[in-house]
Design a protein around this motif. Structure first.
Motif, PDB file in Angstrom:
ATOM      1  N   LYS A 109       0.852  -1.183   0.000  1.00  0.00           N
ATOM      2  CA  LYS A 109       0.000   0.000   0.000  1.00  0.00           C
ATOM      3  C   LYS A 109       0.886   1.231   0.000  1.00  0.00           C
ATOM      4  CE  LYS A 109      -3.608   2.292   2.745  1.00  0.00           C
ATOM      5  NZ  LYS A 109      -4.475   2.185   3.950  1.00  0.00           N
ATOM      6  N   GLN A 110       0.633   2.139  -0.943  1.00  0.00           N
ATOM      7  CA  GLN A 110       1.375   3.394  -0.965  1.00  0.00           C
ATOM      8  C   GLN A 110       0.734   4.362   0.027  1.00  0.00           C
ATOM      9  OE1 GLN A 110       1.897   5.130  -4.843  1.00  0.00           O
ATOM     10  NE2 GLN A 110       2.912   6.957  -4.039  1.00  0.00           N
ATOM     11  N   VAL A 111       1.585   5.025   0.818  1.00  0.00           N
ATOM     12  CA  VAL A 111       1.083   5.963   1.831  1.00  0.00           C
ATOM     13  C   VAL A 111       1.943   7.219   1.837  1.00  0.00           C
ATOM     14  CG1 VAL A 111       0.146   4.150   3.333  1.00  0.00           C
ATOM     15  CG2 VAL A 111       2.522   4.935   3.647  1.00  0.00           C
ATOM     16  N   SER A 112       1.471   8.234   2.512  1.00  0.00           N
ATOM     17  CA  SER A 112       2.291   9.438   2.676  1.00  0.00           C
ATOM     18  C   SER A 112       3.253   9.213   3.839  1.00  0.00           C
ATOM     19  CB  SER A 112       1.400  10.647   2.958  1.00  0.00           C
ATOM     20  OG  SER A 112       0.748  10.509   4.211  1.00  0.00           O
ATOM     21  N   TYR A 113       4.358   9.899   3.789  1.00  0.00           N
ATOM     22  CA  TYR A 113       5.360   9.764   4.843  1.00  0.00           C
ATOM     23  C   TYR A 113       4.774  10.078   6.218  1.00  0.00           C
ATOM     24  CZ  TYR A 113       9.543  10.837   7.602  1.00  0.00           C
ATOM     25  OH  TYR A 113      10.505  10.879   8.587  1.00  0.00           O
ATOM     26  N   GLU A 114       3.868  11.042   6.273  1.00  0.00           N
ATOM     27  CA  GLU A 114       3.327  11.509   7.549  1.00  0.00           C
ATOM     28  C   GLU A 114       2.536  10.446   8.306  1.00  0.00           C
ATOM     29  OE1 GLU A 114       4.709  14.683   5.223  1.00  0.00           O
ATOM     30  OE2 GLU A 114       3.172  13.188   4.656  1.00  0.00           O
TER      31      GLU A 114
END
Length: 314
Positions: A236-241
């Motif tokens: 799953k691609q996610v934001s760094y935050e």
């Protein structure tokens, strides 16, 4: 008297000929003596195809290690397969087909092609060379599925069963070693920094997911368990935050394609795994591969990482 003796000898001779004829008929009529079939039909995503029962000249894309463990050495494989660090002692005399270049494969005169490339154009070209079995990535979701699946196609069921028995024994040994030192409630995350993007990985074919979650049965954070493992999503691609929301007590981190996570960043340093020095930086060459041989190697490497960590804490 002489006449009777002659008639007797003729009768005996005829009886012997009859016996010989009967014996020959019984052997030839025995189903076991019948010629074995040289081809068989199998179902594929491109319909039913006919393949050799005994493969002599196999060309593979993405399934080189599994072919090798089943006792079949392909005549050709892709550059990606041949670069696999886990099989470097087994690839002598296997020709490099580049990235499934049609001309290279044609020159090898294969009698069977197994490929992960599922596009229609590629299949049309390859199937004109030899019977082609397309097994797209993630066709098999575990080591066991892949070995059994390829063994069925290649007619190597006995070899497959023997290898899986060995595999299960070694995985069990490593699991037992970890059970002696790990807290069963501790959790483990697999993060990836790839170019400028960030990823989470589940128990699939990416970044050691099979070894960590499926085989060693290490516990995933609840967020990873619900969003990836239980849904069957392998990444799953996610934001760094949002990474802290998926951070376990331990983190396995892959940095690839030019990515290098800022280890001095305040958000990164806020995670308990980072504070406790519980981050393991994965070697991409060793953890990008997802074949059965690679998974076994990863099981052993992850076990050693954790054992060394626990040892250093004493």
């Amino acid at each position: 008297m002489m006449k009777k003796r002659t008639i007797f000898l003729i009768i005996v001779a005829l009886m012997l000929v009859g016996c010989s004829s009967n014996d020959e008929t019984s052997v030839n009529g025995d189903p076991k003596a019948e010629t074995e079939a040289t081809t068989k039909k199998i179902s594929t995503i491109n319909g039913e195809i006919e393949i050799p029962t005994k493969v002599e000249r196999l060309v593979v894309d993405a399934y080189l290690p599994t072919s090798l463990l089943l006792g079949i050495k392909p005549v050709g494989a892709t550059q990606r397969d041949l670069d696999n660090v886990h099989i470097q002692d087994q690839i002598d005399d296997i020709e490099n087909t580049g990235e499934s270049a049609v001309e290279s494969i044609l020159a090898l005169k294969p009698d069977l092609i197994i490929t992960a490339e599922a596009d229609a154009e590629s299949y049309e070209k390859l199937s004109k060379i030899a019977p082609t079995v397309v097994l797209p990535y993630e066709t098999y979701r575990s080591v066991e599925e892949e070995v059994k699946g390829l063994a069925e196609i290649l007619g190597k069921q006995a070899e497959g069963e023997a290898w899986l028995k060995m595999f299960a024994e070694k995985v069990s040994e490593n699991r037992e070693k970890l059970a002696e030192v790990l807290d069963p409630n501790e959790t483990y995350s697999i993060f990836g920094a790839y170019s400028k993007d960030f990823y989470l990985y589940g128990d699939g074919i990416y970044r050691g997911g099979q070894a960590i979650y499926k085989q060693l049965q290490l516990k995933a954070p609840e967020s990873t368990q619900k969003e990836l493992i239980e849904t069957g999503e392998t990444y799953k691609q996610v934001s760094y935050e949002v990474l802290p929301e998926y951070a376990g007590d331990y983190i396995f981190l892959d940095e690839s394609n030019g990515a290098e996570l800022n280890r001095e960043d305040s958000l990164w340093k806020s995670m308990d795994a980072v504070k406790n020095n519980n981050v393991f930086y994965l070697d991409a060459e060793r953890f990008w591969a997802f074949d059965p041989i690679a998974v076994l190697a990863q099981v052993e490497e992850v076990t050693n990482m954790l054992l060394e960590k626990k040892k250093s804490e004493k």
